[in-house]
Structure formats: C-alpha cells, structure tokens
Design an enzyme around this catalytic site. Sequence first.
Site, PDB file in Angstrom:
ATOM      1  N   ALA A   1       2.857  -0.591   4.943  1.00  0.00           N
ATOM      2  CA  ALA A   1       2.355  -0.608   6.323  1.00  0.00           C
ATOM      3  C   ALA A   1       1.919  -1.999   6.776  1.00  0.00           C
ATOM      4  O   ALA A   1       1.893  -2.272   7.979  1.00  0.00           O
ATOM      5  CB  ALA A   1       1.200   0.375   6.471  1.00  0.00           C
TER       6      ALA A   1
ATOM      7  N   TYR B   1      10.844   9.541   1.286  1.00  0.00           N
ATOM      8  CA  TYR B   1      10.879   8.577   0.179  1.00  0.00           C
ATOM      9  C   TYR B   1      11.522   9.097  -1.098  1.00  0.00           C
ATOM     10  O   TYR B   1      11.695   8.341  -2.046  1.00  0.00           O
ATOM     11  CB  TYR B   1       9.457   8.098  -0.125  1.00  0.00           C
ATOM     12  CG  TYR B   1       8.824   7.390   1.045  1.00  0.00           C
ATOM     13  CD1 TYR B   1       9.289   6.143   1.457  1.00  0.00           C
ATOM     14  CD2 TYR B   1       7.774   7.959   1.746  1.00  0.00           C
ATOM     15  CE1 TYR B   1       8.723   5.489   2.523  1.00  0.00           C
ATOM     16  CE2 TYR B   1       7.197   7.308   2.819  1.00  0.00           C
ATOM     17  CZ  TYR B   1       7.677   6.078   3.207  1.00  0.00           C
ATOM     18  OH  TYR B   1       7.115   5.433   4.276  1.00  0.00           O
TER      19      TYR B   1
ATOM     20  N   ARG C   1      12.679   5.358  12.447  1.00  0.00           N
ATOM     21  CA  ARG C   1      11.433   6.134  12.368  1.00  0.00           C
ATOM     22  C   ARG C   1      10.560   5.855  13.591  1.00  0.00           C
ATOM     23  O   ARG C   1      11.061   5.466  14.637  1.00  0.00           O
ATOM     24  CB  ARG C   1      10.724   5.810  11.052  1.00  0.00           C
ATOM     25  CG  ARG C   1      11.566   6.259   9.838  1.00  0.00           C
ATOM     26  CD  ARG C   1      10.901   6.013   8.534  1.00  0.00           C
ATOM     27  NE  ARG C   1       9.657   6.765   8.429  1.00  0.00           N
ATOM     28  CZ  ARG C   1       8.703   6.499   7.538  1.00  0.00           C
ATOM     29  NH1 ARG C   1       8.879   5.506   6.668  1.00  0.00           N
ATOM     30  NH2 ARG C   1       7.602   7.207   7.499  1.00  0.00           N
TER      31      ARG C   1
ATOM     32  N   HIS D   1       3.858  -4.189   9.517  1.00  0.00           N
ATOM     33  CA  HIS D   1       3.786  -4.047  10.962  1.00  0.00           C
ATOM     34  C   HIS D   1       2.638  -4.805  11.617  1.00  0.00           C
ATOM     35  O   HIS D   1       2.595  -4.887  12.842  1.00  0.00           O
ATOM     36  CB  HIS D   1       3.722  -2.561  11.317  1.00  0.00           C
ATOM     37  CG  HIS D   1       4.711  -1.759  10.533  1.00  0.00           C
ATOM     38  ND1 HIS D   1       6.076  -1.935  10.655  1.00  0.00           N
ATOM     39  CD2 HIS D   1       4.546  -0.835   9.549  1.00  0.00           C
ATOM     40  CE1 HIS D   1       6.703  -1.132   9.814  1.00  0.00           C
ATOM     41  NE2 HIS D   1       5.799  -0.455   9.126  1.00  0.00           N
TER      42      HIS D   1
ATOM     43  N   PRO E   1       0.797  -1.223   0.000  1.00  0.00           N
ATOM     44  CA  PRO E   1       0.000   0.000   0.000  1.00  0.00           C
ATOM     45  C   PRO E   1       0.831   1.274   0.000  1.00  0.00           C
ATOM     46  O   PRO E   1       1.851   1.368   0.675  1.00  0.00           O
ATOM     47  CB  PRO E   1      -0.829  -0.110   1.279  1.00  0.00           C
ATOM     48  CG  PRO E   1      -0.131  -1.098   2.132  1.00  0.00           C
ATOM     49  CD  PRO E   1       0.568  -2.025   1.203  1.00  0.00           C
ATOM     50  N   ASN E   2       0.373   2.190  -0.815  1.00  0.00           N
ATOM     51  CA  ASN E   2       0.907   3.545  -0.934  1.00  0.00           C
ATOM     52  C   ASN E   2       2.264   3.630  -1.628  1.00  0.00           C
ATOM     53  O   ASN E   2       2.756   4.732  -1.860  1.00  0.00           O
ATOM     54  CB  ASN E   2       0.970   4.245   0.436  1.00  0.00           C
ATOM     55  CG  ASN E   2      -0.406   4.374   1.037  1.00  0.00           C
ATOM     56  OD1 ASN E   2      -1.334   4.836   0.394  1.00  0.00           O
ATOM     57  ND2 ASN E   2      -0.547   3.936   2.281  1.00  0.00           N
TER      58      ASN E   2
ATOM     59  N   ARG F   1       7.030   1.284  13.437  1.00  0.00           N
ATOM     60  CA  ARG F   1       7.663   0.821  12.199  1.00  0.00           C
ATOM     61  C   ARG F   1       8.853  -0.105  12.456  1.00  0.00           C
ATOM     62  O   ARG F   1       9.349  -0.759  11.550  1.00  0.00           O
ATOM     63  CB  ARG F   1       8.126   2.012  11.352  1.00  0.00           C
ATOM     64  CG  ARG F   1       6.991   2.850  10.843  1.00  0.00           C
ATOM     65  CD  ARG F   1       7.498   3.918   9.891  1.00  0.00           C
ATOM     66  NE  ARG F   1       6.491   4.911   9.634  1.00  0.00           N
ATOM     67  CZ  ARG F   1       5.512   4.800   8.730  1.00  0.00           C
ATOM     68  NH1 ARG F   1       5.418   3.707   8.009  1.00  0.00           N
ATOM     69  NH2 ARG F   1       4.636   5.764   8.574  1.00  0.00           N
TER      70      ARG F   1
ATOM     71  N   ASN G   1       7.979  -5.377  -0.627  1.00  0.00           N
ATOM     72  CA  ASN G   1       7.894  -4.199   0.219  1.00  0.00           C
ATOM     73  C   ASN G   1       6.435  -4.153   0.668  1.00  0.00           C
ATOM     74  O   ASN G   1       5.579  -3.648  -0.059  1.00  0.00           O
ATOM     75  CB  ASN G   1       8.269  -2.932  -0.552  1.00  0.00           C
ATOM     76  CG  ASN G   1       8.212  -1.699   0.321  1.00  0.00           C
ATOM     77  OD1 ASN G   1       7.581  -1.684   1.370  1.00  0.00           O
ATOM     78  ND2 ASN G   1       8.875  -0.643  -0.123  1.00  0.00           N
TER      79      ASN G   1
ATOM     80  N   ARG H   1       4.199  11.450  -2.154  1.00  0.00           N
ATOM     81  CA  ARG H   1       4.006  11.523  -0.703  1.00  0.00           C
ATOM     82  C   ARG H   1       5.337  11.590   0.043  1.00  0.00           C
ATOM     83  O   ARG H   1       6.316  10.980  -0.366  1.00  0.00           O
ATOM     84  CB  ARG H   1       3.211  10.314  -0.217  1.00  0.00           C
ATOM     85  CG  ARG H   1       3.944   8.993  -0.388  1.00  0.00           C
ATOM     86  CD  ARG H   1       3.099   7.797   0.030  1.00  0.00           C
ATOM     87  NE  ARG H   1       3.319   7.426   1.395  1.00  0.00           N
ATOM     88  CZ  ARG H   1       3.871   6.271   1.779  1.00  0.00           C
ATOM     89  NH1 ARG H   1       4.241   5.366   0.886  1.00  0.00           N
ATOM     90  NH2 ARG H   1       4.047   6.010   3.043  1.00  0.00           N
TER      91      ARG H   1
ATOM     92  N   GLU I   1      12.518  -8.997   2.275  1.00  0.00           N
ATOM     93  CA  GLU I   1      11.706  -7.815   2.569  1.00  0.00           C
ATOM     94  C   GLU I   1      12.552  -6.563   2.356  1.00  0.00           C
ATOM     95  O   GLU I   1      13.706  -6.514   2.774  1.00  0.00           O
ATOM     96  CB  GLU I   1      11.227  -7.883   4.020  1.00  0.00           C
ATOM     97  CG  GLU I   1      10.347  -6.717   4.425  1.00  0.00           C
ATOM     98  CD  GLU I   1       9.778  -6.907   5.820  1.00  0.00           C
ATOM     99  OE1 GLU I   1       9.013  -7.870   6.025  1.00  0.00           O
ATOM    100  OE2 GLU I   1      10.126  -6.094   6.696  1.00  0.00           O
TER     101      GLU I   1
ATOM    102  N   HIS J   1      12.505  -2.127   2.384  1.00  0.00           N
ATOM    103  CA  HIS J   1      11.865  -0.850   2.719  1.00  0.00           C
ATOM    104  C   HIS J   1      12.739   0.271   2.183  1.00  0.00           C
ATOM    105  O   HIS J   1      13.967   0.235   2.340  1.00  0.00           O
ATOM    106  CB  HIS J   1      11.685  -0.713   4.233  1.00  0.00           C
ATOM    107  CG  HIS J   1      10.781  -1.751   4.784  1.00  0.00           C
ATOM    108  ND1 HIS J   1       9.415  -1.700   4.627  1.00  0.00           N
ATOM    109  CD2 HIS J   1      11.048  -2.905   5.427  1.00  0.00           C
ATOM    110  CE1 HIS J   1       8.881  -2.766   5.176  1.00  0.00           C
ATOM    111  NE2 HIS J   1       9.854  -3.529   5.659  1.00  0.00           N
ATOM    112  N   LEU J   2      12.119   1.234   1.548  1.00  0.00           N
ATOM    113  CA  LEU J   2      12.850   2.362   0.989  1.00  0.00           C
ATOM    114  C   LEU J   2      13.529   3.187   2.089  1.00  0.00           C
ATOM    115  O   LEU J   2      14.677   3.590   1.956  1.00  0.00           O
ATOM    116  CB  LEU J   2      11.907   3.250   0.176  1.00  0.00           C
ATOM    117  CG  LEU J   2      11.346   2.605  -1.092  1.00  0.00           C
ATOM    118  CD1 LEU J   2      10.121   3.370  -1.588  1.00  0.00           C
ATOM    119  CD2 LEU J   2      12.411   2.537  -2.165  1.00  0.00           C
ATOM    120  N   SER J   3      12.803   3.431   3.172  1.00  0.00           N
ATOM    121  CA  SER J   3      13.354   4.214   4.281  1.00  0.00           C
ATOM    122  C   SER J   3      13.915   3.279   5.344  1.00  0.00           C
ATOM    123  O   SER J   3      13.627   2.081   5.348  1.00  0.00           O
ATOM    124  CB  SER J   3      12.265   5.098   4.895  1.00  0.00           C
ATOM    125  OG  SER J   3      11.311   4.304   5.577  1.00  0.00           O
TER     126      SER J   3
ATOM    127  N   ASP K   1       2.066 -15.414   6.774  1.00  0.00           N
ATOM    128  CA  ASP K   1       1.698 -16.809   6.494  1.00  0.00           C
ATOM    129  C   ASP K   1       1.786 -17.139   5.009  1.00  0.00           C
ATOM    130  O   ASP K   1       2.186 -18.241   4.638  1.00  0.00           O
ATOM    131  CB  ASP K   1       0.293 -17.108   7.016  1.00  0.00           C
ATOM    132  CG  ASP K   1       0.223 -17.163   8.531  1.00  0.00           C
ATOM    133  OD1 ASP K   1       1.288 -17.171   9.193  1.00  0.00           O
ATOM    134  OD2 ASP K   1      -0.904 -17.203   9.067  1.00  0.00           O
TER     135      ASP K   1
END
Length: 148
Positions: A77, A22, A108, A80, A9-10, A112, A74, A17, A99, A101-103, A87
């Site tokens: 959200a 990001y 943070r 978390h 998502p996002n 997170r 990725n 954003r 996995e 993550h950009l940030s 699963d």
Amino acid sequence: MKIMIINGPNINMIGVREKGIYGTKSFEEICSYIRSEGEKRGHDITLLQSNCEGKIIDFLQDSYFEKYDGVVINPGAYTHYSYAIHDAIKGNTGIPTVEVHLSNVHAREDFRKESKTAAACIGQIAGFGEKGYILAIEALEDYKEKNI
C-alpha cells in the site's frame, strides 16, 4: 548479481488474506520460489519484508551501502502514497530498482492505479503473481547487461 527483494506491508499475509486476489500460496512458499529461481540464475538473493515504512527505507539504504546490484520492491500500500520510499529509491543512485505487484493494480480500485514509487524505478511489473518477481529479476539482468 546481488539482488535485494523488499516486500512491504501485509505481503507477509499472502495466502491468508484476499485469496481471490493474491492466491493461496503462502509468503514463505513465494519466498522459496523466488530464492530458488534467483539462485538457478546464479544470483545472490536477499529477501526482506516489513510492515513499517521506515524499515523499508532502511532496507533501501542498506542496498546502497552493501553494494547490491539491483532491487526488486513490492511496496504494498505504500506504493500509493509514500514519497519517502520514492526518495529512498531515487537516493540509491546507480542501483536499478523494479517495482512489482502480485495483482494487476490497474484493474482494481482507482487509488491503486497511481504509484508514487514507480517513477523512481526503471519499471513496474503487475498482475503476474509470484512470477512477477522473476520477471523483475530478468529485467534487472537485461538492464545491467545494457548499461555496463
């Protein structure tokens, strides 16, 4: 290798954003970069994105049935709190998943710093922007080489 890249998502709003976190590159620019770098390495790259948890689970299940060699995810959200995505990753027995993550999620907000999905993966890469996807592809290459 046949590699599926899943964005949650996002992630499609990258470049729009929270540019301070990001960056300013668009989602399309990042996808183009990932595809180009993957193809340079001789990989068949599939890029997917969904804002819906169930669709991400469908993608993960498809990676099994369509015989992908590896997955880079990725989860956004969902990282978390999604035991369902955890699963689904675990259910893909034999398909290594990394996995990304950009940030740097560990620098943070407290929420997170905890990943429900990372434990189902062979590793996690965070904080290197779009380069993290390439590092994940390299990790899959190394993993496959050592575990054939």
